[in-house]
Motif scaffolding. Structure first.
Motif, PDB file in Angstrom:
ATOM      1  N   HIS A   1      72.508 -22.367  42.740  1.00  0.00           N
ATOM      2  CA  HIS A   1      71.284 -21.563  42.699  1.00  0.00           C
ATOM      3  C   HIS A   1      70.163 -22.228  43.504  1.00  0.00           C
ATOM      4  O   HIS A   1      69.401 -21.540  44.203  1.00  0.00           O
ATOM      5  CB  HIS A   1      70.835 -21.321  41.254  1.00  0.00           C
ATOM      6  CG  HIS A   1      71.660 -20.297  40.544  1.00  0.00           C
ATOM      7  ND1 HIS A   1      71.579 -18.949  40.808  1.00  0.00           N
ATOM      8  CD2 HIS A   1      72.603 -20.429  39.575  1.00  0.00           C
ATOM      9  CE1 HIS A   1      72.425 -18.294  40.042  1.00  0.00           C
ATOM     10  NE2 HIS A   1      73.062 -19.170  39.278  1.00  0.00           N
ATOM     11  N   ALA A   2      70.072 -23.551  43.443  1.00  0.00           N
ATOM     12  CA  ALA A   2      69.042 -24.268  44.213  1.00  0.00           C
ATOM     13  C   ALA A   2      69.274 -24.071  45.705  1.00  0.00           C
ATOM     14  O   ALA A   2      68.324 -23.869  46.477  1.00  0.00           O
ATOM     15  CB  ALA A   2      69.048 -25.749  43.857  1.00  0.00           C
TER      16      ALA A   2
ATOM     17  N   LEU B   1      66.876 -18.817  50.884  1.00  0.00           N
ATOM     18  CA  LEU B   1      66.015 -17.633  50.872  1.00  0.00           C
ATOM     19  C   LEU B   1      64.575 -17.958  51.260  1.00  0.00           C
ATOM     20  O   LEU B   1      63.897 -17.136  51.873  1.00  0.00           O
ATOM     21  CB  LEU B   1      66.057 -16.964  49.492  1.00  0.00           C
ATOM     22  CG  LEU B   1      67.404 -16.329  49.131  1.00  0.00           C
ATOM     23  CD1 LEU B   1      67.380 -15.833  47.688  1.00  0.00           C
ATOM     24  CD2 LEU B   1      67.775 -15.214  50.096  1.00  0.00           C
ATOM     25  N   HIS B   2      64.115 -19.158  50.944  1.00  0.00           N
ATOM     26  CA  HIS B   2      62.754 -19.565  51.308  1.00  0.00           C
ATOM     27  C   HIS B   2      62.651 -20.109  52.732  1.00  0.00           C
ATOM     28  O   HIS B   2      61.543 -20.274  53.249  1.00  0.00           O
ATOM     29  CB  HIS B   2      62.233 -20.606  50.313  1.00  0.00           C
ATOM     30  CG  HIS B   2      61.820 -20.011  49.019  1.00  0.00           C
ATOM     31  ND1 HIS B   2      62.645 -20.004  47.915  1.00  0.00           N
ATOM     32  CD2 HIS B   2      60.691 -19.358  48.645  1.00  0.00           C
ATOM     33  CE1 HIS B   2      62.038 -19.402  46.919  1.00  0.00           C
ATOM     34  NE2 HIS B   2      60.854 -18.989  47.331  1.00  0.00           N
ATOM     35  N   ASN B   3      63.783 -20.407  53.355  1.00  0.00           N
ATOM     36  CA  ASN B   3      63.785 -21.005  54.693  1.00  0.00           C
ATOM     37  C   ASN B   3      64.756 -20.285  55.622  1.00  0.00           C
ATOM     38  O   ASN B   3      65.314 -20.884  56.538  1.00  0.00           O
ATOM     39  CB  ASN B   3      64.160 -22.489  54.587  1.00  0.00           C
ATOM     40  CG  ASN B   3      63.164 -23.263  53.777  1.00  0.00           C
ATOM     41  OD1 ASN B   3      62.108 -23.637  54.257  1.00  0.00           O
ATOM     42  ND2 ASN B   3      63.487 -23.494  52.509  1.00  0.00           N
ATOM     43  N   ARG B   4      64.940 -19.008  55.388  1.00  0.00           N
ATOM     44  CA  ARG B   4      65.965 -18.230  56.094  1.00  0.00           C
ATOM     45  C   ARG B   4      65.825 -18.298  57.612  1.00  0.00           C
ATOM     46  O   ARG B   4      66.808 -18.529  58.317  1.00  0.00           O
ATOM     47  CB  ARG B   4      65.922 -16.783  55.635  1.00  0.00           C
ATOM     48  CG  ARG B   4      67.006 -15.939  56.247  1.00  0.00           C
ATOM     49  CD  ARG B   4      66.958 -14.537  55.735  1.00  0.00           C
ATOM     50  NE  ARG B   4      67.353 -14.535  54.336  1.00  0.00           N
ATOM     51  CZ  ARG B   4      67.693 -13.443  53.668  1.00  0.00           C
ATOM     52  NH1 ARG B   4      67.670 -12.270  54.262  1.00  0.00           N
ATOM     53  NH2 ARG B   4      68.050 -13.514  52.408  1.00  0.00           N
ATOM     54  N   ALA B   5      64.632 -18.122  58.128  1.00  0.00           N
ATOM     55  CA  ALA B   5      64.449 -18.093  59.586  1.00  0.00           C
ATOM     56  C   ALA B   5      64.857 -19.416  60.217  1.00  0.00           C
ATOM     57  O   ALA B   5      65.574 -19.437  61.234  1.00  0.00           O
ATOM     58  CB  ALA B   5      63.000 -17.766  59.932  1.00  0.00           C
ATOM     59  N   GLU B   6      64.433 -20.520  59.621  1.00  0.00           N
ATOM     60  CA  GLU B   6      64.764 -21.836  60.181  1.00  0.00           C
ATOM     61  C   GLU B   6      66.260 -22.122  60.073  1.00  0.00           C
ATOM     62  O   GLU B   6      66.865 -22.644  61.015  1.00  0.00           O
ATOM     63  CB  GLU B   6      63.984 -22.947  59.455  1.00  0.00           C
ATOM     64  CG  GLU B   6      62.492 -22.907  59.688  1.00  0.00           C
ATOM     65  CD  GLU B   6      61.747 -22.023  58.700  1.00  0.00           C
ATOM     66  OE1 GLU B   6      60.505 -22.059  58.733  1.00  0.00           O
ATOM     67  OE2 GLU B   6      62.370 -21.296  57.913  1.00  0.00           O
ATOM     68  N   ILE B   7      66.855 -21.781  58.959  1.00  0.00           N
ATOM     69  CA  ILE B   7      68.287 -22.040  58.777  1.00  0.00           C
ATOM     70  C   ILE B   7      69.109 -21.151  59.696  1.00  0.00           C
ATOM     71  O   ILE B   7      70.066 -21.617  60.323  1.00  0.00           O
ATOM     72  CB  ILE B   7      68.688 -21.855  57.298  1.00  0.00           C
ATOM     73  CG1 ILE B   7      68.011 -22.939  56.452  1.00  0.00           C
ATOM     74  CG2 ILE B   7      70.205 -21.904  57.130  1.00  0.00           C
ATOM     75  CD1 ILE B   7      68.111 -22.729  54.964  1.00  0.00           C
ATOM     76  N   ASP B   8      68.750 -19.887  59.801  1.00  0.00           N
ATOM     77  CA  ASP B   8      69.475 -18.990  60.704  1.00  0.00           C
ATOM     78  C   ASP B   8      69.360 -19.454  62.151  1.00  0.00           C
ATOM     79  O   ASP B   8      70.340 -19.415  62.904  1.00  0.00           O
ATOM     80  CB  ASP B   8      68.979 -17.562  60.557  1.00  0.00           C
ATOM     81  CG  ASP B   8      69.409 -16.922  59.234  1.00  0.00           C
ATOM     82  OD1 ASP B   8      70.262 -17.500  58.532  1.00  0.00           O
ATOM     83  OD2 ASP B   8      68.873 -15.837  58.916  1.00  0.00           O
ATOM     84  N   ALA B   9      68.179 -19.918  62.555  1.00  0.00           N
ATOM     85  CA  ALA B   9      67.996 -20.424  63.919  1.00  0.00           C
ATOM     86  C   ALA B   9      68.855 -21.663  64.135  1.00  0.00           C
ATOM     87  O   ALA B   9      69.494 -21.814  65.188  1.00  0.00           O
ATOM     88  CB  ALA B   9      66.525 -20.739  64.177  1.00  0.00           C
ATOM     89  N   TYR B  10      68.903 -22.552  63.150  1.00  0.00           N
ATOM     90  CA  TYR B  10      69.736 -23.748  63.246  1.00  0.00           C
ATOM     91  C   TYR B  10      71.209 -23.372  63.366  1.00  0.00           C
ATOM     92  O   TYR B  10      71.940 -23.920  64.198  1.00  0.00           O
ATOM     93  CB  TYR B  10      69.521 -24.650  62.026  1.00  0.00           C
ATOM     94  CG  TYR B  10      70.534 -25.761  61.941  1.00  0.00           C
ATOM     95  CD1 TYR B  10      70.420 -26.878  62.758  1.00  0.00           C
ATOM     96  CD2 TYR B  10      71.601 -25.689  61.053  1.00  0.00           C
ATOM     97  CE1 TYR B  10      71.360 -27.890  62.702  1.00  0.00           C
ATOM     98  CE2 TYR B  10      72.539 -26.690  60.989  1.00  0.00           C
ATOM     99  CZ  TYR B  10      72.418 -27.801  61.809  1.00  0.00           C
ATOM    100  OH  TYR B  10      73.356 -28.795  61.752  1.00  0.00           O
ATOM    101  N   MET B  11      71.656 -22.431  62.546  1.00  0.00           N
ATOM    102  CA  MET B  11      73.058 -22.018  62.589  1.00  0.00           C
ATOM    103  C   MET B  11      73.406 -21.382  63.932  1.00  0.00           C
ATOM    104  O   MET B  11      74.510 -21.587  64.454  1.00  0.00           O
ATOM    105  CB  MET B  11      73.357 -21.050  61.438  1.00  0.00           C
ATOM    106  CG  MET B  11      73.210 -21.672  60.062  1.00  0.00           C
ATOM    107  SD  MET B  11      74.291 -23.086  59.768  1.00  0.00           S
ATOM    108  CE  MET B  11      75.859 -22.266  59.641  1.00  0.00           C
TER     109      MET B  11
END
Length: 67
Positions: free
Chosen positions: A22-23, A29-39
């Motif tokens: 869950h964490a 969900l709080h950092n979606r844009a940064e994580i998606d860009a990294y991926m």
């Protein structure tokens, strides 16, 4: 594990627990844009290195292809 419930993720990865799952979901969900860009950068990097390896295979790959 896209599309999996936290409980299904726990079944597949029993070394985790629901709190960690869950964490992680909350963090994403709080950092979606940064994580998606990294991926996306990671996927492009992998593809670039794959294409370079196809064009210029290592000596080991060349030897294996001869077998």
């Amino acid at each position: 594990m896209q599309g999996f419930t936290p409980e299904q993720i726990l079944e597949e990865l029993p070394s985790l627990n629901l709190e960690k799952i869950h964490a992680t979901i909350t963090y994403y969900l709080h950092n979606r844009a940064e994580i998606d860009a990294y991926m996306l950068r990671l996927a492009k990097w992998r593809e670039q290195h794959y294409q370079e390896a196809v064009v210029n295979p290592s000596p080991m790959i060349k030897r294996l292809k001869k077998i």
